[in-house]
Design a protein around this motif. Sequence first.
Motif, PDB file in Angstrom:
ATOM      1  N   TYR A 266       0.851  -1.183   0.000  1.00 61.63           N
ATOM      2  CA  TYR A 266       0.000   0.000   0.000  1.00 61.63           C
ATOM      3  C   TYR A 266       0.892   1.240   0.000  1.00 61.63           C
ATOM      4  CZ  TYR A 266      -3.596  -3.342   1.380  1.00 61.63           C
ATOM      5  OH  TYR A 266      -4.440  -4.418   1.423  1.00 61.63           O
ATOM      6  N   GLU A 267       0.672   2.108  -0.975  1.00 61.46           N
ATOM      7  CA  GLU A 267       1.412   3.359  -1.078  1.00 61.46           C
ATOM      8  C   GLU A 267       0.523   4.512  -0.623  1.00 61.46           C
ATOM      9  OE1 GLU A 267       4.497   3.918  -2.061  1.00 61.46           O
ATOM     10  OE2 GLU A 267       5.141   2.025  -2.990  1.00 61.46           O
ATOM     11  N   MET A 268       1.115   5.445   0.128  1.00 62.73           N
ATOM     12  CA  MET A 268       0.367   6.616   0.568  1.00 62.73           C
ATOM     13  C   MET A 268      -0.057   7.466  -0.620  1.00 62.73           C
ATOM     14  SD  MET A 268      -0.858   7.960   3.267  1.00 62.73           S
ATOM     15  CE  MET A 268      -1.719   9.465   3.654  1.00 62.73           C
ATOM     16  N   SER A 269       0.753   7.497  -1.665  1.00 61.25           N
ATOM     17  CA  SER A 269       0.396   8.265  -2.857  1.00 61.25           C
ATOM     18  C   SER A 269      -0.838   7.687  -3.541  1.00 61.25           C
ATOM     19  CB  SER A 269       1.582   8.279  -3.837  1.00 61.25           C
ATOM     20  OG  SER A 269       1.972   6.953  -4.178  1.00 61.25           O
ATOM     21  N   ASP A 270      -0.989   6.357  -3.517  1.00 59.02           N
ATOM     22  CA  ASP A 270      -2.178   5.736  -4.103  1.00 59.02           C
ATOM     23  C   ASP A 270      -3.421   6.053  -3.277  1.00 59.02           C
ATOM     24  OD1 ASP A 270      -0.555   4.639  -6.053  1.00 59.02           O
ATOM     25  OD2 ASP A 270      -0.298   2.736  -4.990  1.00 59.02           O
ATOM     26  N   ILE A 271      -3.277   6.090  -1.956  1.00 56.17           N
ATOM     27  CA  ILE A 271      -4.415   6.432  -1.107  1.00 56.17           C
ATOM     28  C   ILE A 271      -4.849   7.871  -1.354  1.00 56.17           C
ATOM     29  CG2 ILE A 271      -5.152   6.696   1.296  1.00 56.17           C
ATOM     30  CD1 ILE A 271      -3.279   4.430   2.031  1.00 56.17           C
ATOM     31  N   GLU A 272      -3.878   8.772  -1.512  1.00 56.53           N
ATOM     32  CA  GLU A 272      -4.212  10.166  -1.778  1.00 56.53           C
ATOM     33  C   GLU A 272      -4.900  10.322  -3.125  1.00 56.53           C
ATOM     34  OE1 GLU A 272      -0.619  12.353  -1.482  1.00 56.53           O
ATOM     35  OE2 GLU A 272      -0.412  12.113   0.687  1.00 56.53           O
ATOM     36  N   ALA A 273      -4.414   9.575  -4.138  1.00 53.87           N
ATOM     37  CA  ALA A 273      -5.006   9.695  -5.477  1.00 53.87           C
ATOM     38  C   ALA A 273      -6.355   8.999  -5.568  1.00 53.87           C
ATOM     39  CB  ALA A 273      -4.038   9.122  -6.522  1.00 53.87           C
ATOM     40  N   GLY A 274      -6.497   7.851  -4.900  1.00 55.28           N
ATOM     41  CA  GLY A 274      -7.729   7.083  -5.034  1.00 55.28           C
ATOM     42  C   GLY A 274      -8.845   7.526  -4.111  1.00 55.28           C
ATOM     43  N   LEU A 275      -8.516   7.837  -2.860  1.00 57.95           N
ATOM     44  CA  LEU A 275      -9.536   8.194  -1.867  1.00 57.95           C
ATOM     45  C   LEU A 275      -9.546   9.678  -1.524  1.00 57.95           C
ATOM     46  CD1 LEU A 275      -9.123   5.193   0.613  1.00 57.95           C
ATOM     47  CD2 LEU A 275     -10.830   5.461  -1.183  1.00 57.95           C
ATOM     48  N   GLY A 276      -8.517  10.409  -1.932  1.00 61.95           N
ATOM     49  CA  GLY A 276      -8.452  11.821  -1.584  1.00 61.95           C
ATOM     50  C   GLY A 276      -8.124  12.057  -0.124  1.00 61.95           C
TER      51      GLY A 276
END
Length: 546
Positions: free
Chosen positions: A140-150
Amino acid sequence: MPNVEFGNVVLVRVLGRICFGAYPVFVTDGTPSPLKSQARIMRFFQASGIDLASLPVSNGTSVERNKKFTKCVQECVELLELFGMPVLKASGEAEGLCAQLNRDGHVDACITSDSDAFLFGAKCTIKSIKPNSQEPFECYEMSDIEAGLGLKRKHMIAIALLVGNDHDLKGVQGIGLETALSFVKSFSEDEVLDKLCLLGSGNTLDKIYIGDGVHNLDENITRTRCSHCSLCGHPGSKRSHLKDSCDRCSSIAGEGCVQKPVGFKCDCLSCDQGKKEKEQKKNEAWQMRVCKKIATEPNFPNDAIIQMYLNNNTNFTDDEPFMSWKNPNTEMLVDYIAFKLNWEPSFIRQKLFPLLSTIFLRNIAKHQETELLYGQYEFDFIQRTKMRYGHTYYLVAWKKPSQAVDNNNYTTPFKEPQVLEDDHELINISDDSDVTNVRVDNGCLTTDENMDLVMAAYPEKVNQFMQQKEAKEAKSRKKARSKSALTLADPLSPTSKGVQLNITQFYRSSKGEPSESSKDRNSSVEKRNARSGNFSKSARRRLLFG
């Protein structure tokens, strides 16, 4: 070891991480905070079914773990140090130190099942490691969480405060994960924690708490809803449409409107404005209910928890944490495991061999002088390539320089798989049971090794293996071409693979050849027919029977 099976899990998982190509750094918990101690006691009360009303009030002091658990952790640390692995001790939460190492670039990821690592500032976490599968882990990448869930770091801290975390199990009563997620996304990262603090202090609830997720209406647009036709549903009355026709129905004057279909919804400006106003009122009412729940929660939010997540800094003695990987102390490691786990030394060496072979190849690739099991084994050759759970490996044979051993397969004494309950996850002992599978054949041990690592350590052996493989493939192609040439030369040959053979080519049949008795019978019939001449059938019957 106080918990033998837990030591077994640590051993097997260390072997799996090293053979998987990782350089692990292990971090242990330090002194727990008073909040963590209180939460641990509350979790114990809940699991035991004890009424939480009898829960002692925290006096701001930390409660150490029980001696049995502390001794188990210490012995696991001793085991890891014998492996040559760096072990760091955090001043508080282990996830906090892991997150700091990841945030500062000292490690690539945090391997933990606890999502608190993101709250402490981690950039990447790995969980659910399963080496014996096509998907060996979840990343799990923090950048993916920011892009996917905002969601950003402070958003996730706000969610943890609302639904509960390791330091406050209760959270806010009546607020679940979906409600908290929708609520915090209404605010920006810079203001979300400040809004929670304002709500928790009991300030008045006005529209300052309604975030950017609500769309304000344009005040210049009139909010009066015009009349609609009962027949077609468009703006205007039925009488006016009958007199002057309906523009939206494209009807002729005097013919009336078209009957509106079932479920018809008008999309005129007035109706659209009414829908937006209704949706806004609904969102405002929902957020007001959430704000009231937050305002009525005592001692919310806990500023100590916020500061613990945000100010997660550990002061190292040096500019950087001391992390050094050493070669395992094999003899002491064998003695330690034999004493603690009651394993045979020969089986322990066989169990450790994949770890030692991987470290040996790493040292050879770095041009460091090293020996495998004190010179007892050396690299022999590459047997073949092997596909294992979607990944390609070299099957490497290791031989003893002097003596050979008989064919043997060592097996661990059978034990029923057990499940050990930790604070954060359930550990299944049978998950990594075949990580260290080693085959003993004619004095040689074979292990699965990373192809790039073998190429870096022994490029000449890899080139020799590739040449032999190409020669073998060329020989197979030549043999296949010769067979195809024979088939083209005699396509009906029984040896041709392209011709379906008849069964009579395998077994001779006499069905089509007349036998001796049938020949005599046929000759007598011919003679009788010759004597009867051209008489009819009825005449021959009268002559025969009188």
